[in-house]
Design a protein around this motif. Sequence first.
Motif, PDB file in Angstrom:
ATOM      1  N   ARG A 142      39.478  43.394  41.912  1.00 18.56           N
ATOM      2  CA  ARG A 142      40.249  43.622  40.780  1.00 18.56           C
ATOM      3  C   ARG A 142      41.644  43.119  41.297  1.00 18.56           C
ATOM      4  O   ARG A 142      42.483  42.411  40.256  1.00 18.56           O
ATOM      5  CB  ARG A 142      40.427  45.167  40.486  1.00 18.56           C
ATOM      6  CG  ARG A 142      39.270  45.517  39.293  1.00 18.56           C
ATOM      7  CD  ARG A 142      39.612  47.023  39.183  1.00 18.56           C
ATOM      8  NE  ARG A 142      38.373  47.659  38.592  1.00 18.56           N
ATOM      9  CZ  ARG A 142      37.737  47.546  37.413  1.00 18.56           C
ATOM     10  NH1 ARG A 142      38.547  46.829  36.360  1.00 18.56           N
ATOM     11  NH2 ARG A 142      36.702  48.035  37.002  1.00 18.56           N
ATOM     12  N   SER A 143      42.177  43.464  42.323  1.00 19.91           N
ATOM     13  CA  SER A 143      43.543  43.191  42.688  1.00 19.91           C
ATOM     14  C   SER A 143      43.878  42.000  43.320  1.00 19.91           C
ATOM     15  O   SER A 143      44.761  41.156  43.198  1.00 19.91           O
ATOM     16  CB  SER A 143      44.298  44.297  43.696  1.00 19.91           C
ATOM     17  OG  SER A 143      43.360  44.473  44.641  1.00 19.91           O
ATOM     18  N   ALA A 164      45.541  36.800  50.805  1.00 16.55           N
ATOM     19  CA  ALA A 164      45.427  36.240  49.325  1.00 16.55           C
ATOM     20  C   ALA A 164      46.789  36.389  48.859  1.00 16.55           C
ATOM     21  O   ALA A 164      47.331  35.281  48.103  1.00 16.55           O
ATOM     22  CB  ALA A 164      44.746  37.376  48.528  1.00 16.55           C
ATOM     23  N   ARG A 165      47.499  37.283  48.978  1.00 16.46           N
ATOM     24  CA  ARG A 165      49.000  37.115  48.355  1.00 16.46           C
ATOM     25  C   ARG A 165      49.775  35.919  48.969  1.00 16.46           C
ATOM     26  O   ARG A 165      50.775  35.260  48.397  1.00 16.46           O
ATOM     27  CB  ARG A 165      49.889  38.573  48.777  1.00 16.46           C
ATOM     28  CG  ARG A 165      49.110  39.495  47.989  1.00 16.46           C
ATOM     29  CD  ARG A 165      50.253  40.620  47.472  1.00 16.46           C
ATOM     30  NE  ARG A 165      49.395  41.700  46.845  1.00 16.46           N
ATOM     31  CZ  ARG A 165      49.191  42.930  47.643  1.00 16.46           C
ATOM     32  NH1 ARG A 165      49.158  42.772  48.790  1.00 16.46           N
ATOM     33  NH2 ARG A 165      48.266  43.811  46.951  1.00 16.46           N
ATOM     34  N   VAL A 195      40.933  46.770  56.940  1.00 21.45           N
ATOM     35  CA  VAL A 195      40.599  45.354  56.751  1.00 21.45           C
ATOM     36  C   VAL A 195      40.834  44.792  55.570  1.00 21.45           C
ATOM     37  O   VAL A 195      41.463  43.502  55.292  1.00 21.45           O
ATOM     38  CB  VAL A 195      39.082  44.983  56.896  1.00 21.45           C
ATOM     39  CG1 VAL A 195      38.573  43.780  56.775  1.00 21.45           C
ATOM     40  CG2 VAL A 195      38.670  45.480  58.371  1.00 21.45           C
ATOM     41  N   LEU A 196      40.619  45.514  54.546  1.00 20.19           N
ATOM     42  CA  LEU A 196      40.869  44.843  53.031  1.00 20.19           C
ATOM     43  C   LEU A 196      42.257  44.622  52.998  1.00 20.19           C
ATOM     44  O   LEU A 196      42.924  43.692  52.233  1.00 20.19           O
ATOM     45  CB  LEU A 196      40.429  45.978  52.086  1.00 20.19           C
ATOM     46  CG  LEU A 196      38.896  46.148  51.934  1.00 20.19           C
ATOM     47  CD1 LEU A 196      38.899  47.106  50.698  1.00 20.19           C
ATOM     48  CD2 LEU A 196      38.417  44.890  51.327  1.00 20.19           C
ATOM     49  N   ASP A 197      43.398  45.426  53.288  1.00 29.16           N
ATOM     50  CA  ASP A 197      44.644  45.134  53.529  1.00 29.16           C
ATOM     51  C   ASP A 197      45.169  43.931  54.299  1.00 29.16           C
ATOM     52  O   ASP A 197      46.054  43.296  53.366  1.00 29.16           O
ATOM     53  CB  ASP A 197      45.697  46.240  54.286  1.00 29.16           C
ATOM     54  CG  ASP A 197      45.600  47.676  53.359  1.00 29.16           C
ATOM     55  OD1 ASP A 197      45.349  47.784  52.288  1.00 29.16           O
ATOM     56  OD2 ASP A 197      45.847  48.671  54.102  1.00 29.16           O
ATOM     57  N   ARG A 222      43.273  25.015  44.967  1.00 29.06           N
ATOM     58  CA  ARG A 222      43.843  25.527  46.263  1.00 29.06           C
ATOM     59  C   ARG A 222      44.613  26.886  45.763  1.00 29.06           C
ATOM     60  O   ARG A 222      45.221  26.909  44.719  1.00 29.06           O
ATOM     61  CB  ARG A 222      44.857  24.244  46.552  1.00 29.06           C
ATOM     62  CG  ARG A 222      45.165  24.369  47.907  1.00 29.06           C
ATOM     63  CD  ARG A 222      46.103  22.901  48.094  1.00 29.06           C
ATOM     64  NE  ARG A 222      45.543  21.786  47.927  1.00 29.06           N
ATOM     65  CZ  ARG A 222      44.758  21.159  48.735  1.00 29.06           C
ATOM     66  NH1 ARG A 222      44.845  21.575  50.159  1.00 29.06           N
ATOM     67  NH2 ARG A 222      44.428  20.005  48.560  1.00 29.06           N
ATOM     68  N   GLY A 223      44.506  27.831  46.992  1.00 25.12           N
ATOM     69  CA  GLY A 223      45.080  29.075  46.349  1.00 25.12           C
ATOM     70  C   GLY A 223      44.372  30.229  45.829  1.00 25.12           C
ATOM     71  O   GLY A 223      44.890  30.998  45.602  1.00 25.12           O
ATOM     72  N   GLU A 224      43.410  29.786  45.352  1.00 25.81           N
ATOM     73  CA  GLU A 224      42.598  30.539  44.545  1.00 25.81           C
ATOM     74  C   GLU A 224      41.678  31.528  45.276  1.00 25.81           C
ATOM     75  O   GLU A 224      41.412  31.244  46.377  1.00 25.81           O
ATOM     76  CB  GLU A 224      41.407  29.852  43.723  1.00 25.81           C
ATOM     77  CG  GLU A 224      41.552  30.116  41.931  1.00 25.81           C
ATOM     78  CD  GLU A 224      40.392  29.365  41.307  1.00 25.81           C
ATOM     79  OE1 GLU A 224      40.331  29.817  40.473  1.00 25.81           O
ATOM     80  OE2 GLU A 224      39.915  28.266  41.706  1.00 25.81           O
ATOM     81  N   VAL A 225      41.308  32.908  44.779  1.00 18.85           N
ATOM     82  CA  VAL A 225      40.472  33.655  45.427  1.00 18.85           C
ATOM     83  C   VAL A 225      39.454  34.027  44.528  1.00 18.85           C
ATOM     84  O   VAL A 225      39.548  34.398  43.298  1.00 18.85           O
ATOM     85  CB  VAL A 225      41.509  35.075  45.655  1.00 18.85           C
ATOM     86  CG1 VAL A 225      40.425  36.102  46.385  1.00 18.85           C
ATOM     87  CG2 VAL A 225      42.606  34.675  46.627  1.00 18.85           C
ATOM     88  N   ILE A 226      38.215  33.788  44.975  1.00 20.62           N
ATOM     89  CA  ILE A 226      36.881  33.880  44.251  1.00 20.62           C
ATOM     90  C   ILE A 226      36.106  35.064  44.791  1.00 20.62           C
ATOM     91  O   ILE A 226      36.039  34.889  46.154  1.00 20.62           O
ATOM     92  CB  ILE A 226      35.987  32.773  44.388  1.00 20.62           C
ATOM     93  CG1 ILE A 226      36.794  31.267  43.926  1.00 20.62           C
ATOM     94  CG2 ILE A 226      34.810  32.739  43.644  1.00 20.62           C
ATOM     95  CD1 ILE A 226      37.104  31.199  42.496  1.00 20.62           C
TER      96      ILE A 226
END
Lengths: 281, 255
Positions: B213-214, B196-197, B188-190, B39-43
């Motif tokens: 990376r971020s 994600a944050r 879009v990435l923003d 949960r909460g992970e970004v893959i």
Amino acid sequence: MTGEIQTIQDSRDQSSRYDLRGFPWWLIAIIGFLIFMFFLILTNPDYRRAFEFIRGEFGGIAGFRDSGMAGFIGTGISITIFTTIVAFAIALVIGLLAGLGRVSTNIIIRNIAITYIEFIRGVPTLVLIFTVALVIVPAVAGALGLSNQAISSNVRGITALAIIYGAFLAEVFRAGIESVPSGQMEAARSLGLNGGQAMRHVILPQAIRNVLPALGNDFIAMLKDSSLMSVLAVREITQMARLYSGSTFRFRETYLVLTFLYLAMTIALSLLLRWYEKRIR
Amino acid sequence: METNMTPHVLGDDIIVIEDLYKDFGSVVAVNGFSLTVRRGEVIVIVGPSGSGKSTVLRCINHLEMPTSGSVYIDGVRLEDKQTDINLVRAEVGMVFQQFNLFGHLTVLDNITLAQRLIRKRDKKEAERIAMEQLERVGIPEKAHAYPRQLSGGQQQRVAIARSLAMNPKIMLFDEPTSALDPEMIKEVLDVMLDLARGGMTMVVVTHEMGFARSAADRVVFMDQGNIIEMESPKVLFNDPKHERTKMFLSKIISH
Ligand SMILES: Nc1ncnc2c1ncn2[C@@H]1O[C@H](COP(=O)(O)OP(=O)(O)OP(=O)(O)O)[C@@H](O)[C@H]1O
Ligand SMILES: [Mg+2]
């Protein structure tokens, strides 16, 4: 059209020659014929008599409640228009259902739909009119316990046209559904819509918009094919023309007037359709 | 079955993919893929064209039916007969390369449609939530526009808002910026970085290494339908172990 005339005046030699080539001369020719015929009917008693017979009496349509329309334009013309509109409305429903069946993932439903469509497409329209009106309708009426005579030839004709055009429209709807990019269905499904909801709220609205011009063309085609109902003695304009020429032998007047009537209706409709197509673009 | 499910129900594993296979006739798209996402992970998934990235993603919400293997979302096994896949999909947002906004609906109606049909929210409530999400992606003024009147970047942000309005637990992204002009990629990435944050569980197929990376907790490098290497972005990008990873990364960076 006014726009095209405008550009002819505004542009220089080179392009104006081009515009003159694109000018709808064909339309001028057809409208010329229509005006010529109109004039003949007004001034020539032979044409006028043919026209008045084919148009039909002012008054009620046999087999239908007295309709206001017939009081204006005569029973012949109103039967042609009325049967076309009713048969087309039924064909839209049949076509939509069969078109949905055609793209169904259920193999039984899909095959029933394909059988119907291919059956109709494989038989000449005239033959189907006879088969539906004289074989299928009596059989169904018999099964329902109705007497064969209780069903008027108008109803038989409308049934036949609706069943025939249902198959054509099914292919139109299928093409429309397939014209919607698959990503639309995927996006809808990924939001949790089931297949039916996605079809109803996402695919069909876009599919129908895409096929409106094609549906318009089929309506015009059906208006012309309504003449085939004359073989069932439905008293639409072609049947009226046959009756008139049969008793007077005035073939030239009869069939020129009949041609005039169909052409006036189909040209009006196809101009309307072109205008609509331009507008949605 | 009970005993089988218990390990997946417990703990924080929100996506569990076990030994996933998917073939299209003679083409094997996914070949024994396993992955557990907390949960909460970004893959972030990277890999060469045709390596099966999209297919894995589409198997997570069963847009593609696996040939074999299992997918668990929050403990529910999707392959079970009694699982209502539509309920699961409502919890799993998906963003596509081609945006796939509904062309006949306004932006607002795009975002309220599924809310009303699936979440059973009334019109007012659905529109309020839609406006909230439009604020979040930065284009509330486009609520009454049609998709064709928007730029690619704006369309993609609406697509993200449309998914978020369902309050999903998971967001899947399949190359969300690949169809965009360079100047629109950042907007879009923003939005995605922000998500994600905020703690959203995300599985993202992308070649945007800056985003990986971020934002990524782990980067998966796929080839020929399977995981070749899976590491934190720092390790995978700076110190890849496998030849194929090195080759792939050198191509990406040289471009
Ligand atoms: N619907 C399909 N029918 C047939 N083959 C398919 C289908 N979808 C994918 N494939 C094949 O499966 C393999 C994996 O495709 P997939 O789209 O998952 O790759 P990908 O890693 O997403 O590639 P890309 O970076 O080009 O998007 C490819 O060989 C592809 O041709
Ligand atoms: Mg892909």
